[in-house]
Design a protein around this motif. Structure first.
Motif: not given
Length: 345
Positions: A146-165
């Motif tokens: 993978l190229p450099s620099p490499f960074m994953v920025v992920a988001t998630q919702n902690p309160v809306e749990m329907e349809g989430t894993y």
């Protein structure tokens, strides 16, 4: 041993960090500590998990950071029907060449934005494990860097749990830090209405730094010195999570490594070539809390992982700053830490 030339390299590159920070803060108003943590993770070669309620700017923070750097950016909207091959890529049969041709997936970028990562299945989430840890992807027995620099920025919702894993422990452990943006202050929200009410500030956001500048800055961060007492302090903090009665899963050795790397990046952002116990303290909650699993009793008592880390910080003795570290100077005999005030950006 750090030399005077190493100190000069940090000083020369602080302007790059200041440009990126000013660019991101022009979009995310009133959250300088969140922007600083994002830059700390970037310079420490880590990955960032942004977890908060809807509408506070999770995706906008990730986009603003990505657009402020002149590098390749890919955004992945995680959905239940997303496949691992959509992320890593797939080999397709080429009729003309009579051979398989590899089609890279969205992970082949320098900054990858994973929006609502917990909406994809654990099978799809696991496609990120190798790339986040080893910065490579293996498809059909073939390894691709993978190229450099490499960074994953992920988001998630902690309160809306329907349809989430929920993210598996192995996935959470690969994120260097977790940050919550939180609601803005009244003044910052008024300023947001003025700025965002007429136009989208992301539309006018231009890159203010090149990818090769970030790579140089990452190399400079690696030269930041961490004295033995500071290393021991970080190890003691992590070890305390493994024996705490309110936790059924403590932090891993990878967490210790991430904590030290983040402390070095924080020191560089403050204009220092040496890490302080303060750097470790300031980052302990962001780096450790998301990796911990409270016991059932702790959950009944509404004890959070953040509260446990804060308690560990209060109980763990902080090393005193030595007058001089033997065998280490920052050029011209400057003490290792505790003697020179930091030069903040």
């Amino acid at each position: 041993m750090t030399t005077y030339d190493d100190r000069a390299s940090l000083t020369d590159l602080t302007a790059t960090v200041e440009r990126v920070r000013s660019s991101v803060e022009g979009v995310i108003e009133g959250k300088p500590e969140v922007v600083r943590l994002s830059l700390t993770v970037l310079l420490a070669e880590g990955h960032l998990l942004i977890e908060d309620v809807p509408g506070v700017g999770k995706t906008m923070l990730a986009k603003a950071l990505a657009r402020s750097i002149d590098c390749s950016v890919r955004r992945i909207q995680f959905t239940p029907d997303l496949l691992p091959s959509d992320i890593t890529g797939v080999s397709i049969w080429d009729q003309q060449r009579r051979d398989f041709e590899f089609k890279p997936g969205a992970i082949f970028a320098q900054i990858v934005i994973g929006d609502e990562i917990n909406r994809a299945s654990p099978k799809t989430q696991s496609a990120l494990l190798e790339s986040m840890e080893e910065r490579q992807v293996t498809i059909d027995g073939q390894t691709y860097e993978l190229p450099s620099p490499f960074m994953v920025v992920a988001t998630q919702n902690p309160v809306e749990m329907e349809g989430t894993y929920p993210l598996p422990e192995a996935q959470r452990d690969r994120f260097m830090a977790r940050v919550s943006i939180g609601y803005p202050s009244a003044d910052a929200e008024l300023q947001m209405l003025d700025i965002h009410g007429a136009v989208n500030p992301l539309d006018d956001l231009q890159p203010v730094a090149h990818a090769h500048e970030i790579v140089k800055l990452i190399d400079a961060v690696r030269t930041v010195h961490v004295a033995d007492p500071v290393r021991r302090y970080a190890v003691d903090l992590v070890a305390a999570t493994r024996t705490h009665p309110d936790l059924r899963l403590g932090a891993s050795p990878r967490a210790t490594l991430h904590l030290l790397r983040a402390a070095k990046a924080s020191a560089a952002l403050s204009g220092r070539e040496y890490a302080l116990p303060d750097d470790v303290q300031a980052l302990a909650v962001a780096v450790l809390a998301h990796r911990l699993l409270p016991t059932a009793q702790a959950q009944l008592n509404r004890r959070t992982s953040e509260q446990v880390v804060q308690e560990i910080l209060q109980r763990t003795p902080v090393p005193a700053a030595p007058h001089q570290q033997a065998g280490f100077t920052m050029g011209r005999g400057t003490p290792a830490y505790g003697q020179q005030p930091p030069r903040r950006l």
